[in-house]
Design a protein around this motif. Structure first.
Motif, PDB file in Angstrom:
ATOM      1  N   ALA A  33       0.811  -1.214   0.000  1.00 62.30           N
ATOM      2  CA  ALA A  33       0.000   0.000   0.000  1.00 62.30           C
ATOM      3  C   ALA A  33       0.841   1.258   0.000  1.00 62.30           C
ATOM      4  CB  ALA A  33      -0.932  -0.011   1.216  1.00 62.30           C
ATOM      5  N   ALA A  34       1.901   1.268   0.819  1.00 62.44           N
ATOM      6  CA  ALA A  34       2.667   2.496   1.024  1.00 62.44           C
ATOM      7  C   ALA A  34       3.834   2.668   0.064  1.00 62.44           C
ATOM      8  CB  ALA A  34       3.190   2.544   2.462  1.00 62.44           C
ATOM      9  N   ILE A  35       4.284   1.567  -0.569  1.00 60.61           N
ATOM     10  CA  ILE A  35       5.476   1.665  -1.416  1.00 60.61           C
ATOM     11  C   ILE A  35       5.232   1.144  -2.835  1.00 60.61           C
ATOM     12  CG2 ILE A  35       7.852   0.871  -1.700  1.00 60.61           C
ATOM     13  CD1 ILE A  35       8.149   0.875   1.301  1.00 60.61           C
ATOM     14  N   VAL A  36       4.699  -0.076  -2.945  1.00 59.86           N
ATOM     15  CA  VAL A  36       4.561  -0.682  -4.276  1.00 59.86           C
ATOM     16  C   VAL A  36       3.550   0.085  -5.131  1.00 59.86           C
ATOM     17  CG1 VAL A  36       3.920  -2.759  -5.549  1.00 59.86           C
ATOM     18  CG2 VAL A  36       5.239  -2.944  -3.428  1.00 59.86           C
ATOM     19  N   VAL A  37       2.379   0.377  -4.565  1.00 54.88           N
ATOM     20  CA  VAL A  37       1.353   1.091  -5.336  1.00 54.88           C
ATOM     21  C   VAL A  37       1.814   2.482  -5.765  1.00 54.88           C
ATOM     22  CG1 VAL A  37      -0.960   2.093  -5.226  1.00 54.88           C
ATOM     23  CG2 VAL A  37      -0.567  -0.227  -4.388  1.00 54.88           C
ATOM     24  N   PRO A  38       2.355   3.315  -4.852  1.00 56.85           N
ATOM     25  CA  PRO A  38       2.845   4.634  -5.297  1.00 56.85           C
ATOM     26  C   PRO A  38       3.957   4.533  -6.336  1.00 56.85           C
ATOM     27  CG  PRO A  38       2.628   4.583  -2.919  1.00 56.85           C
ATOM     28  CD  PRO A  38       2.435   3.176  -3.388  1.00 56.85           C
ATOM     29  N   ALA A  39       4.876   3.564  -6.147  1.00 56.14           N
ATOM     30  CA  ALA A  39       5.964   3.415  -7.108  1.00 56.14           C
ATOM     31  C   ALA A  39       5.436   3.031  -8.489  1.00 56.14           C
ATOM     32  CB  ALA A  39       6.954   2.357  -6.612  1.00 56.14           C
ATOM     33  N   THR A  40       4.413   2.179  -8.516  1.00 54.95           N
ATOM     34  CA  THR A  40       3.806   1.798  -9.798  1.00 54.95           C
ATOM     35  C   THR A  40       3.166   2.991 -10.475  1.00 54.95           C
ATOM     36  OG1 THR A  40       3.358  -0.424  -8.924  1.00 54.95           O
ATOM     37  CG2 THR A  40       2.150   0.254 -10.886  1.00 54.95           C
ATOM     38  N   ILE A  41       2.453   3.808  -9.714  1.00 54.85           N
ATOM     39  CA  ILE A  41       1.810   4.995 -10.273  1.00 54.85           C
ATOM     40  C   ILE A  41       2.856   5.974 -10.803  1.00 54.85           C
ATOM     41  CG2 ILE A  41       0.432   7.035  -9.684  1.00 54.85           C
ATOM     42  CD1 ILE A  41      -1.136   5.284  -7.754  1.00 54.85           C
ATOM     43  N   MET A  42       3.920   6.191 -10.040  1.00 48.36           N
ATOM     44  CA  MET A  42       4.961   7.121 -10.480  1.00 48.36           C
ATOM     45  C   MET A  42       5.716   6.589 -11.694  1.00 48.36           C
ATOM     46  SD  MET A  42       6.489   8.751  -6.958  1.00 48.36           S
ATOM     47  CE  MET A  42       6.673   7.171  -6.117  1.00 48.36           C
ATOM     48  N   GLY A  43       5.939   5.280 -11.715  1.00 51.54           N
ATOM     49  CA  GLY A  43       6.644   4.698 -12.849  1.00 51.54           C
ATOM     50  C   GLY A  43       5.863   4.778 -14.148  1.00 51.54           C
ATOM     51  N   ARG A  44       4.544   4.881 -14.045  1.00 50.55           N
ATOM     52  CA  ARG A  44       3.700   4.955 -15.240  1.00 50.55           C
ATOM     53  C   ARG A  44       3.073   6.343 -15.404  1.00 50.55           C
ATOM     54  NH1 ARG A  44       0.544  -0.861 -14.361  1.00 50.55           N
ATOM     55  NH2 ARG A  44       2.408  -2.187 -14.546  1.00 50.55           N
ATOM     56  N   ALA A  45       3.691   7.345 -14.779  1.00 51.31           N
ATOM     57  CA  ALA A  45       3.106   8.683 -14.755  1.00 51.31           C
ATOM     58  C   ALA A  45       2.984   9.292 -16.148  1.00 51.31           C
ATOM     59  CB  ALA A  45       3.943   9.597 -13.867  1.00 51.31           C
ATOM     60  N   ARG A  46       3.962   9.079 -17.000  1.00 52.54           N
ATOM     61  CA  ARG A  46       3.922   9.685 -18.342  1.00 52.54           C
ATOM     62  C   ARG A  46       2.809   9.081 -19.188  1.00 52.54           C
ATOM     63  NH1 ARG A  46      10.460  10.010 -19.724  1.00 52.54           N
ATOM     64  NH2 ARG A  46      11.009  11.346 -17.914  1.00 52.54           N
ATOM     65  N   GLU A  47       2.714   7.752 -19.169  1.00 53.98           N
ATOM     66  CA  GLU A  47       1.663   7.101 -19.937  1.00 53.98           C
ATOM     67  C   GLU A  47       0.291   7.437 -19.366  1.00 53.98           C
ATOM     68  OE1 GLU A  47      -0.132   5.305 -22.901  1.00 53.98           O
ATOM     69  OE2 GLU A  47       2.033   5.630 -22.765  1.00 53.98           O
ATOM     70  N   SER A  48       0.214   7.574 -18.051  1.00 55.34           N
ATOM     71  CA  SER A  48      -1.049   7.952 -17.419  1.00 55.34           C
ATOM     72  C   SER A  48      -1.497   9.334 -17.878  1.00 55.34           C
ATOM     73  CB  SER A  48      -0.900   7.931 -15.900  1.00 55.34           C
ATOM     74  OG  SER A  48      -2.044   8.452 -15.258  1.00 55.34           O
ATOM     75  N   LEU A  49      -0.548  10.260 -17.967  1.00 56.39           N
ATOM     76  CA  LEU A  49      -0.888  11.608 -18.431  1.00 56.39           C
ATOM     77  C   LEU A  49      -1.346  11.581 -19.886  1.00 56.39           C
ATOM     78  CD1 LEU A  49      -0.905  14.671 -17.797  1.00 56.39           C
ATOM     79  CD2 LEU A  49       1.425  14.753 -18.718  1.00 56.39           C
ATOM     80  N   ARG A  50      -0.704  10.762 -20.711  1.00 59.30           N
ATOM     81  CA  ARG A  50      -1.097  10.663 -22.115  1.00 59.30           C
ATOM     82  C   ARG A  50      -2.524  10.113 -22.240  1.00 59.30           C
ATOM     83  NH1 ARG A  50       2.977   8.126 -23.760  1.00 59.30           N
ATOM     84  NH2 ARG A  50       4.097   9.832 -24.778  1.00 59.30           N
ATOM     85  N   ARG A  51      -2.844   9.065 -21.485  1.00 53.03           N
ATOM     86  CA  ARG A  51      -4.193   8.486 -21.535  1.00 53.03           C
ATOM     87  C   ARG A  51      -5.233   9.469 -21.013  1.00 53.03           C
ATOM     88  NH1 ARG A  51      -1.694   3.926 -19.215  1.00 53.03           N
ATOM     89  NH2 ARG A  51      -2.694   4.482 -17.230  1.00 53.03           N
TER      90      ARG A  51
END
Length: 216
Positions: free
Chosen positions: A167-185
Motif C-alpha cells: 500500500a505504502a510503497i509498491v502502489v505509489p511506485a507503480t503509479i509514479m513509474g507509469r506517470a507519463r503514460e497515465s498523463l497521455r491516456r
C-alpha cells in the motif's frame, strides 16, 4: 513583450499539443530530457501516488481492526481502527481524484526517496520479506514451529507487513513509474483535462532556460 523564445505570450504555440504528446516523439527522445510535459507528469504521478498510499493504508487499518476484533472477541478495536481507516480512505480518495483531474503545481519541490518504479518496489518488498523470514528462522525457539497458534500469528504479521509495504510503497511506485503514460491516456480521454493542457501550452515558457514543452 516577448518571452525568452521570442514568442509573444498571446501568440499560438509553434507546435500543437498532439505533437508533444506523441509516443513516437517520446521514444526517439532521450529518457532524461527535460520538458514541461514530463515535469507535469512527474509531479502528478507523485501526488497521485502519495494519496493512493493513504488509501491503501486506510484499507489496511480496516482489515487490521477486523482481525483484532475477531482475535480478541471485542468490538472496540474493530470500530476504532475501522473508523480511522475509513476516514483515511475517504479523505485520500477525495484528494486523489482532485490531483488526478488538475494540473499540478510544478514549482514546488517534491522530494521522493522511495522506489520510483514497480520493479524497484518489488525488489524492496522481496528484500523485506526475505529478511523477516531469515531473522525469525534464526531467532525463533524450536517449539515455535510446533505451535500452530504462533505460526498463525507469524503469518498474519507477515501478511500485514506485506500489505502495508504494498500500500505504502509498491502502489505509489507503480503509479509514479507509469506517470507519463497515465498523463497521455488522461489527455486522450478527458476533454476538460486536455483543454487545461492546451491553455498551459499557449501561455507557458521556461523561466530558467530553453526547455521545450514536450516530449512526454
Amino acid at each position: 513583450m516577448n518571452d525568452q523564445l521570442g514568442r509573444s505570450p498571446f501568440s499560438p504555440p509553434e507546435r500543437p499539443l498532439e505533437y508533444w504528446l506523441s509516443s513516437e516523439l517520446a521514444r526517439v527522445s532521450p529518457e532524461n530530457a527535460r520538458s514541461r510535459l514530463r515535469e507535469i507528469a512527474g509531479a502528478r504521478g507523485t501526488y497521485m501516488g502519495a494519496w493512493a498510499a493513504g488509501i491503501g493504508t486506510g484499507a489496511e487499518l480496516i482489515l487490521l481492526g477486523v482481525f483484532l476484533g475477531l482475535l480478541l472477541g471485542a468490538l472496540a478495536p474493530a470500530l476504532a481502527l475501522g473508523l480511522l481507516g475509513a476516514a483515511l480512505v475517504v479523505l485520500c480518495s477525495v484528494f486523489y481524484v482532485r490531483v488526478r483531474d488538475r494540473l499540478p503545481n510544478t514549482s514546488r519541490a517534491i522530494i521522493h526517496r522511495g522506489p520510483g518504479s514497480l520493479r524497484q518496489a518489488l525488489s524492496f518488498l522481496g528484500f523485506i520479506v526475505i529478511t523477516f523470514i531469515v531473522v525469525f528462522a534464526f531467532t525463533a525457539k524450536p517449539t515455535t514451529w510446533e505451535d500452530p497458534s504462533r505460526l498463525l500469528t507469524l503469518a498474519v504479521v507477515l501478511a500485514f507487513v506485506i500489505g502495508l509495504i504494498v500500500a505504502a510503497i509498491v502502489v505509489p511506485a507503480t503509479i509514479m513509474g507509469r506517470a507519463r503514460e497515465s498523463l497521455r491516456r488522461k489527455t486522450q480521454r478527458d476533454a476538460r483535462f486536455r483543454s487545461l493542457l492546451e491553455q498551459d501550452l499557449a501561455t507557458w515558457h521556461d523561466p530558467a532556460g530553453n526547455a521545450s514543452y514536450g516530449p512526454l
